[in-house]
Design an enzyme around this catalytic site. Structure first.
Site, PDB file in Angstrom:
ATOM      1  N   ARG A 114      79.263 -58.703 153.789  1.00 60.64           N
ATOM      2  CA  ARG A 114      79.629 -60.109 153.933  1.00 60.64           C
ATOM      3  C   ARG A 114      81.117 -60.265 153.702  1.00 60.64           C
ATOM      4  NH1 ARG A 114      75.929 -64.341 153.820  1.00 60.64           N
ATOM      5  NH2 ARG A 114      77.797 -65.416 154.542  1.00 60.64           N
ATOM      6  N   ARG A 145      69.911 -55.792 147.040  1.00 61.50           N
ATOM      7  CA  ARG A 145      70.505 -57.117 147.140  1.00 61.50           C
ATOM      8  C   ARG A 145      69.992 -58.009 146.007  1.00 61.50           C
ATOM      9  NH1 ARG A 145      69.897 -55.331 152.457  1.00 61.50           N
ATOM     10  NH2 ARG A 145      71.696 -55.729 153.808  1.00 61.50           N
ATOM     11  N   ARG A 148      75.222 -64.611 145.484  1.00 59.18           N
ATOM     12  CA  ARG A 148      74.723 -63.425 146.169  1.00 59.18           C
ATOM     13  C   ARG A 148      75.469 -62.192 145.705  1.00 59.18           C
ATOM     14  NH1 ARG A 148      72.474 -62.745 151.039  1.00 59.18           N
ATOM     15  NH2 ARG A 148      72.339 -60.685 150.122  1.00 59.18           N
ATOM     16  N   ARG A 168      65.937 -56.317 132.937  1.00 60.22           N
ATOM     17  CA  ARG A 168      65.265 -56.468 131.645  1.00 60.22           C
ATOM     18  C   ARG A 168      65.925 -55.597 130.586  1.00 60.22           C
ATOM     19  NH1 ARG A 168      60.722 -56.879 134.910  1.00 60.22           N
ATOM     20  NH2 ARG A 168      60.170 -54.693 134.676  1.00 60.22           N
ATOM     21  N   GLU A 193      63.311 -55.491 151.400  1.00 62.01           N
ATOM     22  CA  GLU A 193      64.178 -56.029 152.446  1.00 62.01           C
ATOM     23  C   GLU A 193      63.559 -55.733 153.813  1.00 62.01           C
ATOM     24  OE1 GLU A 193      67.345 -58.179 153.630  1.00 62.01           O
ATOM     25  OE2 GLU A 193      67.055 -57.653 151.530  1.00 62.01           O
ATOM     26  N   CYS A 243      61.009 -58.862 142.518  1.00 61.65           N
ATOM     27  CA  CYS A 243      61.468 -57.831 143.458  1.00 61.65           C
ATOM     28  C   CYS A 243      60.695 -57.959 144.766  1.00 61.65           C
ATOM     29  CB  CYS A 243      61.226 -56.434 142.883  1.00 61.65           C
ATOM     30  SG  CYS A 243      62.160 -56.070 141.397  1.00 61.65           S
ATOM     31  N   TYR A 251      79.962 -57.812 146.173  1.00 55.90           N
ATOM     32  CA  TYR A 251      79.447 -56.717 146.994  1.00 55.90           C
ATOM     33  C   TYR A 251      80.153 -55.441 146.566  1.00 55.90           C
ATOM     34  CZ  TYR A 251      77.213 -60.361 149.594  1.00 55.90           C
ATOM     35  OH  TYR A 251      76.412 -61.418 149.927  1.00 55.90           O
TER      36      TYR A 251
END
Length: 120
Positions: free
Chosen positions: A115, A89, A7, A63, A77, A74, A107
């Site tokens: 997180r 994210r 993540r 890309r 959220e 894609c 992050y």
């Protein structure tokens, strides 16, 4: 080798294509480097953006850095009250011999506190 997921998240200060591209590329570079992930280890990458980001597809940035042969997707959220604005994210699926607890989730920028329970 096992299928693992790494993540990551970052933010932009303003919604411009240039900032989306530079922040996504910096995030992906960190995710790959911190986890010793090679191009051939990549299975797929899912990107999400908060509703306030409309200037660019994060996959376009991937890309541009040579990841065009990796399946990229894609999505938007969820719009949750109080959520981090201008947030991008990433969920990267990889083939890895690392144990789940050995993975380094990344992050950056304003997403650093999302997180804080995960090792970086």
């Amino acid at each position: 080798m096992a299928l693992r997921a790494v993540r990551g998240a970052t933010t932009v200060e303003v919604d411009t294509a240039e900032q989306v591209y530079s922040r996504i590329q910096a995030l992906l570079e960190q995710m790959l480097a911190r986890n010793a992930i090679h191009h051939d280890d990549l299975v797929s990458i899912l990107f999400t953006a908060t509703a306030d980001i409309t200037s660019a597809f994060p996959a376009t940035a991937a890309r541009a850095m040579g990841l065009g042969d990796v399946p990229l997707l894609c999505a938007q959220e969820l719009s949750i009250v109080g959520a981090q604005p201008l947030c991008l994210r990433v969920l990267m699926h990889v083939e890895s011999s690392a144990r789940r607890d050995e993975l380094h989730h990344v992050y950056l920028e304003g997403a650093r506190g999302l997180r804080d329970d995960l090792p970086q």
